[in-house]
Write a protein that holds these residues in place. Structure first.
Motif, PDB file in Angstrom:
ATOM      1  N   SER A 266       0.826  -1.201   0.000  1.00 46.92           N
ATOM      2  CA  SER A 266       0.000   0.000   0.000  1.00 46.92           C
ATOM      3  C   SER A 266       0.865   1.257   0.000  1.00 46.92           C
ATOM      4  N   SER A 267       0.237   2.385  -0.319  1.00 47.21           N
ATOM      5  CA  SER A 267       0.970   3.651  -0.348  1.00 47.21           C
ATOM      6  C   SER A 267       1.431   4.047   1.051  1.00 47.21           C
ATOM      7  N   CYS A 268       0.600   3.779   2.057  1.00 46.74           N
ATOM      8  CA  CYS A 268       0.991   4.152   3.421  1.00 46.74           C
ATOM      9  C   CYS A 268       2.175   3.315   3.905  1.00 46.74           C
ATOM     10  N   ALA A 269       2.254   2.038   3.494  1.00 50.92           N
ATOM     11  CA  ALA A 269       3.404   1.213   3.858  1.00 50.92           C
ATOM     12  C   ALA A 269       4.673   1.727   3.181  1.00 50.92           C
ATOM     13  N   GLN A 270       4.540   2.184   1.937  1.00 47.80           N
ATOM     14  CA  GLN A 270       5.690   2.773   1.248  1.00 47.80           C
ATOM     15  C   GLN A 270       6.182   4.007   1.997  1.00 47.80           C
ATOM     16  N   THR A 271       5.256   4.823   2.467  1.00 48.49           N
ATOM     17  CA  THR A 271       5.619   5.993   3.260  1.00 48.49           C
ATOM     18  C   THR A 271       6.265   5.581   4.572  1.00 48.49           C
ATOM     19  N   LEU A 272       5.763   4.512   5.189  1.00 46.25           N
ATOM     20  CA  LEU A 272       6.344   3.991   6.423  1.00 46.25           C
ATOM     21  C   LEU A 272       7.798   3.579   6.205  1.00 46.25           C
ATOM     22  N   ARG A 275       9.687   7.140   4.703  1.00 50.35           N
ATOM     23  CA  ARG A 275       9.507   8.399   5.450  1.00 50.35           C
ATOM     24  C   ARG A 275       9.319   9.584   4.497  1.00 50.35           C
ATOM     25  N   ASP A 276       8.653   9.341   3.368  1.00 43.00           N
ATOM     26  CA  ASP A 276       8.444  10.396   2.380  1.00 43.00           C
ATOM     27  C   ASP A 276       7.058  10.210   1.758  1.00 43.00           C
ATOM     28  N   ARG A 277       6.535  11.283   1.159  1.00 41.07           N
ATOM     29  CA  ARG A 277       5.217  11.187   0.530  1.00 41.07           C
ATOM     30  C   ARG A 277       5.275  10.214  -0.640  1.00 41.07           C
ATOM     31  N   PHE A 278       4.212   9.402  -0.758  1.00 38.87           N
ATOM     32  CA  PHE A 278       4.128   8.440  -1.856  1.00 38.87           C
ATOM     33  C   PHE A 278       2.784   8.621  -2.546  1.00 38.87           C
ATOM     34  N   GLN A 307      -2.583   9.064  -2.118  1.00 42.51           N
ATOM     35  CA  GLN A 307      -1.304   9.626  -1.666  1.00 42.51           C
ATOM     36  C   GLN A 307      -1.225   9.452  -0.157  1.00 42.51           C
ATOM     37  N   SER A 308      -0.002   9.230   0.319  1.00 46.79           N
ATOM     38  CA  SER A 308       0.241   9.089   1.759  1.00 46.79           C
ATOM     39  C   SER A 308       1.372  10.031   2.151  1.00 46.79           C
ATOM     40  N   THR A 309       1.172  10.766   3.232  1.00 51.24           N
ATOM     41  CA  THR A 309       2.146  11.751   3.712  1.00 51.24           C
ATOM     42  C   THR A 309       2.617  11.364   5.108  1.00 51.24           C
ATOM     43  N   PRO A 310       3.937  11.351   5.345  1.00 48.15           N
ATOM     44  CA  PRO A 310       4.431  10.985   6.681  1.00 48.15           C
ATOM     45  C   PRO A 310       4.128  12.080   7.696  1.00 48.15           C
ATOM     46  N   LEU A 311       3.854  11.668   8.920  1.00 50.31           N
ATOM     47  CA  LEU A 311       3.660  12.591  10.026  1.00 50.31           C
ATOM     48  C   LEU A 311       4.938  12.552  10.865  1.00 50.31           C
ATOM     49  N   ILE A 312       5.730  13.593  10.758  1.00 48.64           N
ATOM     50  CA  ILE A 312       7.034  13.662  11.420  1.00 48.64           C
ATOM     51  C   ILE A 312       6.934  14.611  12.610  1.00 48.64           C
ATOM     52  N   SER A 313       7.309  14.129  13.780  1.00 46.59           N
ATOM     53  CA  SER A 313       7.267  14.978  14.963  1.00 46.59           C
ATOM     54  C   SER A 313       8.366  16.025  14.899  1.00 46.59           C
ATOM     55  N   ARG A 314       8.311  16.991  15.782  1.00 46.83           N
ATOM     56  CA  ARG A 314       9.324  18.049  15.791  1.00 46.83           C
ATOM     57  C   ARG A 314      10.685  17.523  16.231  1.00 46.83           C
ATOM     58  N   LYS A 315      10.714  16.302  16.790  1.00 46.04           N
ATOM     59  CA  LYS A 315      11.984  15.661  17.134  1.00 46.04           C
ATOM     60  C   LYS A 315      12.492  14.783  15.998  1.00 46.04           C
ATOM     61  N   GLY A 316      11.787  14.796  14.852  1.00 39.90           N
ATOM     62  CA  GLY A 316      12.227  14.023  13.704  1.00 39.90           C
ATOM     63  C   GLY A 316      11.784  12.580  13.712  1.00 39.90           C
ATOM     64  N   LYS A 317      10.847  12.206  14.574  1.00 43.25           N
ATOM     65  CA  LYS A 317      10.386  10.825  14.668  1.00 43.25           C
ATOM     66  C   LYS A 317       9.125  10.640  13.830  1.00 43.25           C
ATOM     67  N   LEU A 318       9.068   9.529  13.075  1.00 44.45           N
ATOM     68  CA  LEU A 318       7.860   9.210  12.307  1.00 44.45           C
ATOM     69  C   LEU A 318       6.806   8.677  13.271  1.00 44.45           C
ATOM     70  N   GLY A 320       3.278   8.703  12.401  1.00 48.14           N
ATOM     71  CA  GLY A 320       2.067   8.241  11.740  1.00 48.14           C
ATOM     72  C   GLY A 320       2.072   8.586  10.260  1.00 48.14           C
ATOM     73  N   VAL A 321       0.930   8.307   9.619  1.00 43.95           N
ATOM     74  CA  VAL A 321       0.745   8.584   8.189  1.00 43.95           C
ATOM     75  C   VAL A 321      -0.679   9.084   7.986  1.00 43.95           C
ATOM     76  N   ILE A 322      -0.836  10.105   7.168  1.00 44.38           N
ATOM     77  CA  ILE A 322      -2.164  10.577   6.782  1.00 44.38           C
ATOM     78  C   ILE A 322      -2.290  10.432   5.271  1.00 44.38           C
ATOM     79  N   SER A 323      -3.400   9.828   4.817  1.00 41.15           N
ATOM     80  CA  SER A 323      -3.564   9.503   3.394  1.00 41.15           C
ATOM     81  C   SER A 323      -4.899  10.031   2.885  1.00 41.15           C
ATOM     82  N   THR A 324      -4.918  10.377   1.602  1.00 39.22           N
ATOM     83  CA  THR A 324      -6.167  10.720   0.918  1.00 39.22           C
ATOM     84  C   THR A 324      -6.276   9.867  -0.342  1.00 39.22           C
ATOM     85  N   HIS A 325      -7.534   9.601  -0.765  1.00 41.33           N
ATOM     86  CA  HIS A 325      -7.772   8.701  -1.898  1.00 41.33           C
ATOM     87  C   HIS A 325      -8.878   9.298  -2.766  1.00 41.33           C
ATOM     88  N   TRP A 326      -8.808   8.984  -4.057  1.00 37.51           N
ATOM     89  CA  TRP A 326      -9.771   9.532  -5.016  1.00 37.51           C
ATOM     90  C   TRP A 326     -10.451   8.409  -5.804  1.00 37.51           C
TER      91      TRP A 326
END
Length: 730
Positions: A266-272, A275-278, A307-318, A320-326
């Motif tokens: 899945s796209s979210c697994a690719q982002t996992l 650590r980049d938008r897929f 599309q899936s976008t990584p959720l990166i904390s201010r300490k640089g830690k991944l 979560g992931v937020i995704s949208t679909h069409w």
């Protein structure tokens, strides 16, 4: 006469790279962006004025403004659409574009007046101006500018970054103003997103509002991205994605996506993984989805693009992931992504905060549970001790009954002492003050001592313990007492968490350069998802607690692992699962051969010659019971309960030994020891500190105060007897 400055010489943009940039103020910037998004609902002049005011505040400028191309008034004219600061009274409908030379990149100018043909009479003097262009559809249509009026101020690269961000907002504002009808849907998306950004950034969401907030995040994501589906996932402790909320999916698909592993297509697994938008523009044509089960689920819900976008904390830690679909093939729009990325950043902050709050709640729950268990565990030995005292009062002259009561009370006292020792060790490990007295020892000596310590529990529970020793020595460089504590803990745990009549096997062997000890049992076993949890402080496996009815402080295994790690080793657990037993494996570096394979397990009671002893302790029961024990051994004993009265007894008696508590009223044990040493003949007395304070610093403080010996409560009468026999150190 001043030297004229040419327009070319006035452009000093390269200086920006030589100037140090100030740190970004993300909070102020986030609040400003939220305010700007809200202002998009206001009339056109309002948003441009807000942009100018925002540039003024964020860049700490003297004046700021927005200029837009005004081609219908001439190719070289620009319209000041907003102005803030000291220049705001001089706002005019149009000005020559010399002041905004329409650069292709940011421009820093030292003498801006050289680039303008008009004179602003009465305007504040100029020192430096920074201009950043912005575009719409690849065409430059305006400039965001800021001005300093005093030489003491200068712009830097952080100002460029801020104006570039504001230029993006200005471009959106221009589209809203010039193409309001065409872009009304985009404005609605931005407004919806800004409301959410405002609520998240303020951070006033309570725990009860987390569910609705997740739904609000997904609604904003779909609005911003013009999507029909959205999902929000959190990275769990196993490094997998756990679904927090979803919108638009078929119910079966929503269940299918509850947990996403790293190996998923899945796209979210690719982002996992990256650590980049897929982005997948069309699922039906994506090579990575061919033959994957994910494609069937996308079809079930009617999804074509994602599309899936990584959720990166201010300490640089991944986190979560937020995704949208069409529903249809889709092409990403940069302007949408800019606002969506702000949403992603705020969502990452929210998840990080909720994770931290969950960790605090879990720690608080474990603390409350630990205190409840501690009360239970302390009452367990106290109850038979209390009963034993009453029985001794009624036992009369029955020696057999008295002996059995004494044995029972001794066992319970040993158990109570171990509980207190565990709590002290917990404090020492937490503060990094645990001490090791390391020496060359044979691991088999450790095993024999641990087996002896746990033998009563094994016999009580009816277990069969088998010990399989290595044929040769297993030398390690370690602390005999601490390693014995570790092995006894593992054996004790195996005995406690197993039905009566179980089997425990302890094996030791050399494997490469390591001494390995394995403790396996036929007990309750450990669920696979709780293997690591058993080593966490205050943690107990719920299944164990239910089957055993509670018990244990939940710190033994955590202490054991830390002690093994301090010896340079490891302690790990394995189990086929609940009901199938478990195995704990200790690995320690092999050392040199110990000079002696055996060591006395304890100190034999010495037949001490009678001594004249003075006990000073404000705990009356403790002082009188110790007096009775010493008098049974033939010593002559006096008792005092504070420092001044003990000094009075010294005037009329001639004690050879003083047993001093430290926490005395009026004068503590350290002060009393110094006073005694200062008296005539004080150097010849044997001073023994008997105290509940047992750290290395406490022993050193006692030595400096003049004590010869330091003993930690509860003391062993055998050890005290041996000390009295040895007398004053030479």
């Amino acid at each position: 006469m001043d030297t004229p400055v040419s327009p070319a010489a006035a452009i000093i943009t390269p200086e920006l790279d030589r100037r140090p940039a100030r740190p970004p103020d993300h909070l102020a910037e986030s609040r400003a962006l939220v305010a700007l998004m809200k202002a998009l609902k206001a009339p056109d002049a309002s948003i441009l004025h807000e942009l100018a005011e925002t540039a003024l505040r964020l860049c700490h400028a003297g004046s700021a403004g927005i200029s837009l191309a005004s081609e219908h008034e001439g190719p070289h004219m620009a319209r000041w659409r907003a102005c803030a600061g000291r220049w705001s009274p001089f706002l005019r409908d149009t000005i020559p574009r010399g002041i905004t030379p329409d650069p292709a990149a940011p421009l820093l100018i030292r003498h801006p007046e050289l680039h303008a043909d008009d004179a602003r009479e009465g305007a504040p003097a100029l020192h430096e101006a920074l201009l950043v262009p912005f575009e719409v559809a690849g065409q430059r249509i305006g400039t965001v500018w800021v001005v300093h009026h005093e030489p003491a101020h200068a712009f830097d690269r952080e100002d460029v970054r801020l104006l570039q961000d504001l230029g993006d907002v200005a471009a959106l504002a221009f589209q809203a103003i010039e193409q309001q009808q065409q872009l009304r849907d985009a404005l609605d998306r931005q407004i919806a997103g800004s409301h959410l950004l405002q609520s998240v950034s303020v951070g006033l969401i309570s725990e009860d509002d987390i569910g609705p907030l997740y739904a609000q995040i997904l609604e904003a994501a779909m609005t911003i991205m013009r999507a029909q589906f959205a999902s929000l996932q959190r990275v769990d402790r196993n490094g997998e994605l756990q679904l927090l909320a979803s919108s638009g999916f078929h119910p079966e698909s929503a269940r299918y996506w509850q947990v996403i592993t790293m190996e998923s297509a899945s796209s979210c697994a690719q982002t996992l993984r990256e650590r980049d938008r897929f982005f997948i523009a069309d699922a039906e044509e994506a090579a990575e989805l061919v033959g994957a089960g994910n494609l069937a689920e996308y079809r079930r819900s009617g999804i074509r693009a994602m599309q899936s976008t990584p959720l990166i904390s201010r300490k640089g830690k991944l986190v979560g992931v937020i995704s949208t679909h069409w529903r249809e093939p889709y092409a990403l729009v940069d302007s949408d992504l800019r606002l969506f990325d702000v949403l992603a950043r705020e969502t990452a902050d929210l998840i990080e905060r909720t994770n931290a709050e969950a960790a605090l709640r879990e720690a608080d729950r474990r603390k409350d549970e630990f205190l409840a268990v501690l009360g239970h565990e302390l009452r367990n030995p106290l109850a038979p001790l209390s009963t034993g005292i009453e029985l001794l009062q009624r036992a009369g002259r029955d020696p057999a009954l008295t002996d059995s009561i004494h044995a029972m009370m001794k066992r319970q006292l040993v158990h109570l002492t171990r509980l207190v020792d565990d709590l002290l060790d917990l404090s020492r490990i937490t503060t990094g003050k645990i001490e090791l007295r390391r020496e060359p020892i044979d691991l088999r000596v450790v095993i024999e001592a641990a087996v002896e310590l746990t033998r009563p529990l094994m016999e009580q529970r009816g277990h069969c313990l088998t010990v399989e020793h290595h044929d040769t020595l297993l030398p390690v460089h370690g602390d005999l007492e601490r390693l014995t504590q570790v092995v006894a803990n593992l054996l004790g745990n195996a005995a406690k968490y197993m039905e009566s009549g179980g089997r425990i096997t302890l094996r030791s062997a050399a494997e490469g350069e390591q001494a390995v000890l394995r403790v396996s049992d036929t007990g309750f076993g450990i669920p696979a998802d709780r293997i690591d949890e058993v080593f966490e402080m205050f943690s107990q496996v719920p299944e164990h607690r239910e089957r055993r009815g509670g018990g244990g402080l939940g710190i033994g295994l955590a202490l054991s692992r830390r002690l093994v790690e301090l010896h340079g080793g490891t302690l790990k657990a394995t189990s086929p699962g609940a009901g199938h037993g478990s195995e704990f494996v200790v690995r320690l570096p092999l050392g040199i051969v110990a000079p002696s394979a055996k060591r006395d397990a304890g100190i034999r009671k010495a037949a001490a010659a009678p001594r004249r002893v003075l006990i000073v302790d404000d705990n009356v029961d403790a002082a009188l019971s110790l007096q009775a024990a010493l008098e049974l051994d033939g010593h002559v004993v006096d008792v005092a309960h504070d420092g001044p009265s003990s000094l009075g007894l010294l005037e009329h008696g001639e004690p050879e030994v003083l047993l001093l508590d430290i926490g005395l009223p009026l004068m503590d044990g350290y002060q009393l020891a110094r006073r005694i040493r200062e008296r005539p003949g004080g150097d010849g007395l044997l001073l023994v500190a008997i105290t509940g304070w047992g750290q290395a610093g406490d022993r050193e403080r006692a030595r400096q105060a003049g004590f010869d010996v330091h003993m930690t409560k509860p003391i062993s009468l055998d050890v005290l007897s041996a000390t009295l026999e040895r007398g004053k150190p030479v």
